[in-house]
Design an enzyme around this catalytic site. Structure first.
Site: not given
Ligand code: F6R
Length: 253
Positions: A134, A132, A64
């Site tokens: 991800h 979370n 990313d």
């Protein structure tokens, strides 16, 4: 299926992952390596660098990249991958790829998918996990079959990553990330997690239902995943004893 290797601490995890990567590299000196940024994989890169392997033919693809940072910003993942991974490992800079945050954003996601395909697909992808759940920057609610796309960062992720910036305000709100479907295309996945603050996410990812609410749970659908987690990150796993008994001798570094 997922092999779960529980190691005493983060550094042992780095050594275990580096050993797996070195084995692939010895079979395929021009392997395609998927890299994650962030803190957890750092011991992998230092353990691998210490092995002094010839990695000049390796191609690398990041998961990313932030959007909306000025070009060359030291916390852009292009800069981070260069500094923390490419230089220590001796990668050829021309073979190191991050999604292009400065390009026309209508084209950048498909261009990244094409670049991965043109390299022959990712042989081994290292992934960290967000608190979370991800993976990459696929936040809860992301499609489990998604391809590389533009996304918003969750508030929790921005808070967690504020440690790399002077203030929370400076943390970008948008990113370009491989989709969960892109990540699942890698031939092999190594998930690394460390610390008690990751324990709930690790348990949900490895033992919970496969759900968009925990994007990392999609890794359960991949046939070749090794999860290397330290004791703290493993502390909420229901089947930890089973994983310890099933670990091939010597895996737990
Ligand atoms: C980084 C990435 C993220 C991180 C995750 C964990 O390229 O895609 O998913 O892997 O946020 O980060 P650390 O390891 O810093 O806790």
């Amino acid at each position: 299926m997922t092999d779960v290797i529980i190691v005493p601490h983060l550094h042992a995890g780095g050594a275990a992952a580096a050993t797996l990567l070195a084995a692939v590299l010895s079979q395929k000196p021009d392997m395609v390596l998927g890299v994650a940024t962030g803190s957890t994989p750092l011991p992998i890169w230092s353990a691998l660098a210490a092995m002094r392997l010839d990695m000049s033919r390796v191609s690398a693809f990041a998961l990313d990249e932030y959007l909306d940072l000025p070009p060359g910003h030291p916390e852009s993942y292009a800069a981070v991958v260069h500094r923390e991974i490419a230089v220590p490992l001796g990668l050829n800079p021309r073979k190191v790829h991050t999604p292009d945050a400065q390009a026309d954003l209508r084209d950048a996601p498909s261009a990244y998918e094409s670049a991965i395909r043109a390299a022959g697909g990712i042989d081994v992808q290292v992934v960290g996990i967000g608190r979370n759940g991800h993976i990459g920057f696929n936040e809860p609610g992301s499609s489990l079959s998604g391809r590389t796309h533009i996304a918003n960062l969750a508030a929790q992720t921005r808070r967690d990553n504020a440690r790399f910036f002077e203030s929370l305000d400076q943390v970008p709100t948008r990113c370009i990330t491989q989709g969960v479907g892109t990540i699942l295309d890698a031939r092999r996945l190594i998930l690394v997690a460390s610390g008690r603050r990751k324990a709930d996410a690790v348990a949900a990812a490895l033992e919970g239902p496969v759900t968009a609410s925990v994007p990392a749970s999609a890794l359960q659908l991949h046939p070749d995943v090794v999860a290397i987690v330290d004791e703290d990150a493993a502390s909420r796993l229901s089947f930890a004893d089973h994983y310890r008994m099933s670990a091939p001798h010597g895996d737990a570094a």
